[in-house]
Design a protein around this motif. Structure first.
Motif, PDB file in Angstrom:
ATOM      1  N   PRO A 130     -40.278 -24.550 -80.000  1.00 18.42           N
ATOM      2  CA  PRO A 130     -39.814 -24.315 -78.628  1.00 18.42           C
ATOM      3  C   PRO A 130     -38.326 -24.021 -78.510  1.00 18.42           C
ATOM      4  O   PRO A 130     -37.921 -23.162 -77.714  1.00 18.42           O
ATOM      5  CB  PRO A 130     -40.179 -25.622 -77.907  1.00 18.42           C
ATOM      6  CG  PRO A 130     -41.365 -26.124 -78.658  1.00 18.42           C
ATOM      7  CD  PRO A 130     -41.123 -25.753 -80.086  1.00 18.42           C
ATOM      8  N   SER A 177     -45.123 -21.089 -77.053  1.00 14.27           N
ATOM      9  CA  SER A 177     -44.563 -22.332 -77.606  1.00 14.27           C
ATOM     10  C   SER A 177     -44.555 -23.463 -76.587  1.00 14.27           C
ATOM     11  O   SER A 177     -44.337 -24.619 -76.949  1.00 14.27           O
ATOM     12  CB  SER A 177     -43.130 -22.076 -78.097  1.00 14.27           C
ATOM     13  OG  SER A 177     -42.224 -21.910 -77.008  1.00 14.27           O
ATOM     14  N   LEU A 178     -44.808 -23.132 -75.319  1.00 14.59           N
ATOM     15  CA  LEU A 178     -44.755 -24.140 -74.255  1.00 14.59           C
ATOM     16  C   LEU A 178     -46.127 -24.508 -73.711  1.00 14.59           C
ATOM     17  O   LEU A 178     -46.374 -25.678 -73.395  1.00 14.59           O
ATOM     18  CB  LEU A 178     -43.872 -23.633 -73.108  1.00 14.59           C
ATOM     19  CG  LEU A 178     -42.396 -23.438 -73.450  1.00 14.59           C
ATOM     20  CD1 LEU A 178     -41.660 -22.820 -72.271  1.00 14.59           C
ATOM     21  CD2 LEU A 178     -41.744 -24.758 -73.837  1.00 14.59           C
ATOM     22  N   ARG A 193     -41.566 -30.448 -74.671  1.00 14.64           N
ATOM     23  CA  ARG A 193     -41.677 -29.074 -74.176  1.00 14.64           C
ATOM     24  C   ARG A 193     -41.144 -28.948 -72.752  1.00 14.64           C
ATOM     25  O   ARG A 193     -40.562 -27.917 -72.390  1.00 14.64           O
ATOM     26  CB  ARG A 193     -43.139 -28.611 -74.241  1.00 14.64           C
ATOM     27  CG  ARG A 193     -43.595 -28.241 -75.648  1.00 14.64           C
ATOM     28  CD  ARG A 193     -45.052 -27.812 -75.647  1.00 14.64           C
ATOM     29  NE  ARG A 193     -45.960 -28.956 -75.628  1.00 14.64           N
ATOM     30  CZ  ARG A 193     -47.190 -28.928 -75.159  1.00 14.64           C
ATOM     31  NH1 ARG A 193     -47.649 -27.814 -74.592  1.00 14.64           N
ATOM     32  NH2 ARG A 193     -47.967 -29.995 -75.203  1.00 14.64           N
TER      33      ARG A 193
END
Length: 261
Positions: A130, A177-178, A193
């Motif tokens: 992230p 990535s989140l 995150r």
């Protein structure tokens, strides 16, 4: 600025090739979904995944070819519209369409294992972190709008193409990535995150205000103000989608009833 060198890529023969490529990618996705549903009738590929993918590809396509892309060469507000479509909205929709999951369902076991090993490889682990994904995404925008790169991309065809590829790829990796729609070998906590997302939103908002007060090279004050406001409010609207899905997944994980189900 003379934008003649890059304007051709948004219209004419190059645009036709891009459009055909987008149609082929869409057709492959739909065919894979139908084939997957036929082989696994207990887990039919959801209709909303098709819709999300088609919309994502469509928004990405119209951001690089056609009227919006052509006007973006000389109009900063239209450029920012293209940026929001290519770097934010299209990636969110494509992530929600779960293309990696569909790919794994469509491949033979041996081929799926190869893809899985690739997803677990060290380079992908690094860029899908992230923090790294945020730096690639938001950091790339800071470089684009606070240096002469914005002016350069309108006079150099290769730079123009590379910038657009980076904007799309960085936006997709950042979103993936989140919010975990596809399988993710290396997961991070929701709190982690969420903190990264808040920092990224702040950096994006600050950049939009910087653009408002300090126009990029070759951009008038009026256009910079309009573009900065569009980036600020339009970006917040699209980021709200990420926030909603992140919170929804978090809720499902922590809700006892969902856990039992």
């Amino acid at each position: 600025m003379d934008h003649g060198h890059t304007l051709n890529i948004t219209t004419g023969l190059p645009a036709i090739f891009v459009g055909i490529g987008a149609l082929l990618i869409t057709a492959l996705y739909i065919a894979a979904g139908v084939r997957s549903s036929q082989h696994n009738r207990l887990k039919v590929w959801p209709w909303y995944r098709y819709v999300s993918f088609v919309l994502g590809i469509s928004f990405a396509t119209i951001s690089v070819i056609g009227p919006i892309a052509a006007q973006a060469m000389n109009n900063f507000t239209m450029h920012m519209t293209s940026h929001l479509l290519l770097g934010m909205l299209a990636p969110v929709l494509l992530v929600l369409s779960a293309p990696i999951t569909l790919l794994l369902r469509s491949l033979a076991v041996r081929q799926a294992k190869v893809v899985t090993r690739l997803l677990r490889s060290y380079p992908l682990r690094i860029i899908s972190h992230p923090i790294i994904a945020s730096l690639l995404n938001i950091g790339g925008l800071w470089i684009l709008y606070t240096t002469n790169l914005y002016s350069w991309m309108h006079t150099n065809l290769l730079v123009h193409i590379l910038v657009h590829i980076h904007i799309f790829a960085a936006g997709y990796i950042f979103t993936a990535s989140l919010i975990y729609i596809d399988p993710v070998p290396h997961r991070f906590s929701y709190i982690y995150r969420s903190v990264i997302l808040i920092c990224a939103l702040a950096a994006h908002g600050i950049l939009s205000k910087y653009i408002y007060a300090h126009p990029p090279e070759g951009v008038s004050v009026q256009e910079a103000q309009a573009g900065g406001m569009l980036m600020y409010y339009g970006g917040d609207f699209i980021d709200l989608i990420i926030i909603i899905f992140l919170c929804y997944h978090w809720y499902k994980t922590t809700n006892p009833r969902e856990a039992v189900a």
